[in-house]
Write a protein that holds these residues in place. Structure first.
Motif: not given
Length: 220
Positions: A187-214
């Protein structure tokens, strides 16, 4: 771009939106201000130079304009990643995405998307902790599709709460013919904007760039 999956809500990113008139105006203002300041410094009277306080004010203004231009650039990246709309990005919050990055495992099973090599006659699911250490191996057969991973060891005991990622080893005639990362839903808890684009923050920690989501599906 988010791809479709069987039995899940499909979300396909729209084509990147062109720069807005506001962004273009900010960029123009930034360039104009830089040219004016450079011209002023080149043509000032050396016998009557600009007061230090006045110059400091202009530099502060210059810094503010530059920061605004950088902010607009990040906003453009965010709009592009979200399909051109901040509202679309907000819709990701609370939904589940499929990722091969480490995801949190606690009280609920994880949904894994298994896609072994089509030539395999046997498949092993390998579980690794966030540090990359193998903690569990399970033979799951050559089938393809989604499974609920319960996180139980050979003694039936639940693995410790934490972030894990998964690999499948496809085997044929006792030999490993491929190793592939497994997508897990989180589950996605929040989204942040960084130099590489939109980063999705997951519940329980961890993250991935939106462009990497399958894939994306509605939260449960």
């Amino acid at each position: 771009m988010v791809s479709a999956i069987t039995g899940a809500t499909t979300a396909t990113a729209a084509s990147a939106a062109p720069p807005t008139a506001f962004t273009t105006a900010q960029s123009t203002n930034f360039d104009t201000f830089l040219k004016m300041l450079t011209t002023q410094l080149q043509n000032q009277d050396p016998l009557n130079p600009m007061e230090g306080s006045d110059f400091a004010v202009q530099l502060a203004t210059f810094s503010g304009v530059e920061q605004q231009a950088q902010t607009n650039k990040l906003l453009e990246q965010m709009l592009t990643q979200s399909g051109g709309s901040l509202g679309q990005l907000a819709e990701w919050i609370g939904k589940e995405v499929r990722t091969t990055e480490p995801v949190w495992f606690g009280d609920k099973p994880l949904t894994l998307d298994i896609a072994p090599d089509s030539r395999a006659d046997n498949v092993t699911l390998v579980t690794l902790n966030e540090a990359g250490k193998e903690v569990l191996r399970e033979e799951i057969g050559p089938g393809e599709g989604q499974i609920d991973w319960l996180g139980r060891n050979d003694s039936g005991e639940k693995l410790a709460d934490g972030r894990y990622f998964f690999v499948i080893e496809s085997m044929k005639s006792g030999e490993v013919i491929s190793e592939d990362r497994v997508g897990a839903y989180v589950r996605v808890a929040e989204a942040e904007v960084g130099a590489q684009g939109v980063e999705l923050i997951f519940e329980g920690g961890g993250s991935a760039l939106a462009a990497q989501i399958e894939a994306l599906r509605g939260g449960t």
